[in-house]
Design a protein around this motif. Structure first.
Motif, PDB file in Angstrom:
ATOM      1  N   MET A  75      40.733  46.523  35.132  1.00 17.97           N
ATOM      2  CA  MET A  75      40.446  46.190  36.527  1.00 17.97           C
ATOM      3  C   MET A  75      40.125  44.696  36.554  1.00 17.97           C
ATOM      4  O   MET A  75      39.023  44.277  36.182  1.00 17.97           O
ATOM      5  N   HIS A  76      41.132  43.910  36.954  1.00 13.87           N
ATOM      6  CA  HIS A  76      41.003  42.448  36.881  1.00 13.87           C
ATOM      7  C   HIS A  76      40.072  41.947  37.981  1.00 13.87           C
ATOM      8  O   HIS A  76      40.077  42.461  39.091  1.00 13.87           O
ATOM      9  N   CYS A  77      39.221  40.983  37.616  1.00 14.33           N
ATOM     10  CA  CYS A  77      38.317  40.358  38.583  1.00 14.33           C
ATOM     11  C   CYS A  77      37.493  41.421  39.326  1.00 14.33           C
ATOM     12  O   CYS A  77      37.307  41.326  40.541  1.00 14.33           O
TER      13      CYS A  77
ATOM     14  N   GLY B 165      51.333  44.143  35.560  1.00 16.31           N
ATOM     15  CA  GLY B 165      50.243  43.749  36.448  1.00 16.31           C
ATOM     16  C   GLY B 165      50.053  42.250  36.442  1.00 16.31           C
ATOM     17  O   GLY B 165      50.690  41.561  35.643  1.00 16.31           O
ATOM     18  N   GLU B 166      49.301  41.674  37.379  1.00 14.79           N
ATOM     19  CA  GLU B 166      48.456  42.446  38.247  1.00 14.79           C
ATOM     20  C   GLU B 166      49.271  43.142  39.333  1.00 14.79           C
ATOM     21  O   GLU B 166      50.152  42.552  39.943  1.00 14.79           O
ATOM     22  N   VAL B 167      48.931  44.390  39.567  1.00 18.36           N
ATOM     23  CA  VAL B 167      49.509  45.188  40.645  1.00 18.36           C
ATOM     24  C   VAL B 167      48.366  45.984  41.252  1.00 18.36           C
ATOM     25  O   VAL B 167      47.311  46.119  40.638  1.00 18.36           O
TER      26      VAL B 167
ATOM     27  N   THR C  58      39.692  33.402  33.749  1.00 17.41           N
ATOM     28  CA  THR C  58      39.413  32.336  34.715  1.00 17.41           C
ATOM     29  C   THR C  58      40.077  32.643  36.062  1.00 17.41           C
ATOM     30  O   THR C  58      39.586  32.230  37.091  1.00 17.41           O
ATOM     31  N   ASP C  59      41.234  33.336  36.037  1.00 16.99           N
ATOM     32  CA  ASP C  59      42.067  33.483  37.230  1.00 16.99           C
ATOM     33  C   ASP C  59      42.489  32.103  37.752  1.00 16.99           C
ATOM     34  O   ASP C  59      42.793  31.944  38.923  1.00 16.99           O
ATOM     35  N   GLY C  60      42.464  31.095  36.863  1.00 19.06           N
ATOM     36  CA  GLY C  60      42.882  29.754  37.259  1.00 19.06           C
ATOM     37  C   GLY C  60      44.272  29.786  37.868  1.00 19.06           C
ATOM     38  O   GLY C  60      45.098  30.567  37.415  1.00 19.06           O
TER      39      GLY C  60
ATOM     40  N   ALA D  51      41.651  36.084  29.535  1.00 15.69           N
ATOM     41  CA  ALA D  51      42.401  37.339  29.666  1.00 15.69           C
ATOM     42  C   ALA D  51      43.257  37.411  30.927  1.00 15.69           C
ATOM     43  O   ALA D  51      43.994  38.388  31.111  1.00 15.69           O
ATOM     44  N   HIS D  52      43.155  36.405  31.798  1.00 12.63           N
ATOM     45  CA  HIS D  52      43.984  36.436  33.022  1.00 12.63           C
ATOM     46  C   HIS D  52      43.954  35.072  33.711  1.00 12.63           C
ATOM     47  O   HIS D  52      42.918  34.628  34.199  1.00 12.63           O
ATOM     48  N   THR D  53      45.117  34.432  33.744  1.00 16.58           N
ATOM     49  CA  THR D  53      45.235  33.167  34.451  1.00 16.58           C
ATOM     50  C   THR D  53      46.648  33.069  35.019  1.00 16.58           C
ATOM     51  O   THR D  53      47.454  33.986  34.813  1.00 16.58           O
ATOM     52  N   HIS D  54      46.925  32.023  35.786  1.00 15.83           N
ATOM     53  CA  HIS D  54      48.263  31.836  36.380  1.00 15.83           C
ATOM     54  C   HIS D  54      48.746  30.434  36.037  1.00 15.83           C
ATOM     55  O   HIS D  54      48.796  29.559  36.893  1.00 15.83           O
ATOM     56  N   ILE D  55      49.075  30.234  34.770  1.00 18.17           N
ATOM     57  CA  ILE D  55      49.405  28.889  34.292  1.00 18.17           C
ATOM     58  C   ILE D  55      50.760  28.399  34.816  1.00 18.17           C
ATOM     59  O   ILE D  55      51.054  27.202  34.753  1.00 18.17           O
TER      60      ILE D  55
HETATM   61 ZN   LIG Z   1      45.186  36.688  39.265  1.00 16.39          ZN
END
Ligand SMILES: [Zn+2]
Length: 250
Positions: free
Chosen positions: A153-155, A92-94, A201-203, A6-10
């Motif tokens: 609310m991420h992470c 987001g993320e913001v 993962t927030d990878g 649901a949230h990564t930075h590929i």
């Molecule tokens: Zn992130």
């Protein structure tokens, strides 16, 4: 078993040399999709190209780095988001970062920029993804006052008190794949109803292994959540995948 990151930075440079292999590994690991988050104008443009190449598998949420963004950069991101809003699944993320930003004036200066993005989400009728590192309570207060749409609310690493508020507001949280190492995150997993929990993962960050984090590692989060809640892993994977699709309207 169907899983979703649901949230990564590929788009980040960490994946520059083997991005296509990383994406293929995610597919092979049973992921049915990933949401990748851009954090500045250059990142936004890179992400457009990646998403175009992987339609129906990679989805774009457009935000900023709360601790680094300037007003000028925020305005550029907002212009880009309006222009490409048909291909954006969330703002987001913001949010607010009190981990890297300690000075009270600098912390306060993040709020008007955060509010600009909250207004953007309202204007475009998009859900919002929140970064609130050590600032969960203030971010919650601002959202309660200024936003009526869907919130993730991420992470999330807030206290049990804030976790209860998030739960009552009907908002969502994501837990990172290594969440079992953090007391607040384990408590949040117990406090939030399972249908308000997503996995990320927030990878390349927050790796549950020695190396760089990547979307295929989402299974570590599934395993941990399955243990914490004492529920079958298939149920965890299926429910968190459904939650992700519901939140991002996929
Ligand atoms: Zn992130």
């Amino acid at each position: 078993m169907q899983m979703f990151d649901a949230h990564t930075h590929i788009d980040m440079k960490h994946f520059k040399n083997d991005r296509e292999r990383v994406i293929q590994r995610a597919r092979d690991a049973g992921l049915v999709g990933m949401v990748t988050c851009s954090i500045n104008p250059a990142s936004f443009r890179r992400t457009l190209g990646i998403v175009k190449k992987h339609k129906d598998f990679i989805f774009h949420t457009a935000g900023c780095s709360a601790s680094q963004v300037t007003k000028d950069e925020a305005e550029q991101i907002i212009t880009l988001t309006r222009k490409y809003s048909a291909d954006i699944v969330a703002v987001g993320e913001v949010g607010l970062d009190y981990h890297w930003v300690k000075d009270p004036h600098a912390r306060a200066a993040q709020e008007p920029i955060f509010s600009m993005f909250i207004q953007l989400a309202t204007e475009l009728d998009l859900p919002i993804v929140i970064h609130s590192r050590k600032a969960e309570e203030r971010a919650t207060e601002m959202l309660e006052a200024q936003f009526s749409g869907d919130v993730l609310m991420h992470c999330f690493d807030g206290s049990p008190e804030v976790a209860k508020r998030v739960a009552e507001n009907g908002w969502y949280i994501t837990l990172p794949a290594n969440f079992s190492k953090y007391k607040n995150r384990v408590r949040s997993a117990e406090i939030l109803p399972l249908n308000q929990i997503l996995l990320e993962t927030d990878g390349p960050y927050l790796s549950p292994t020695q190396g760089r984090n990547e979307p295929a590692n989402i299974r570590y989060g599934c395993e941990s959540l399955s243990q914490v809640l004492d529920q079958p892993i298939d149920l965890i994977a299926e429910t968190t995948t459904e939650n992700t699709k519901r939140f991002y309207r996929l």
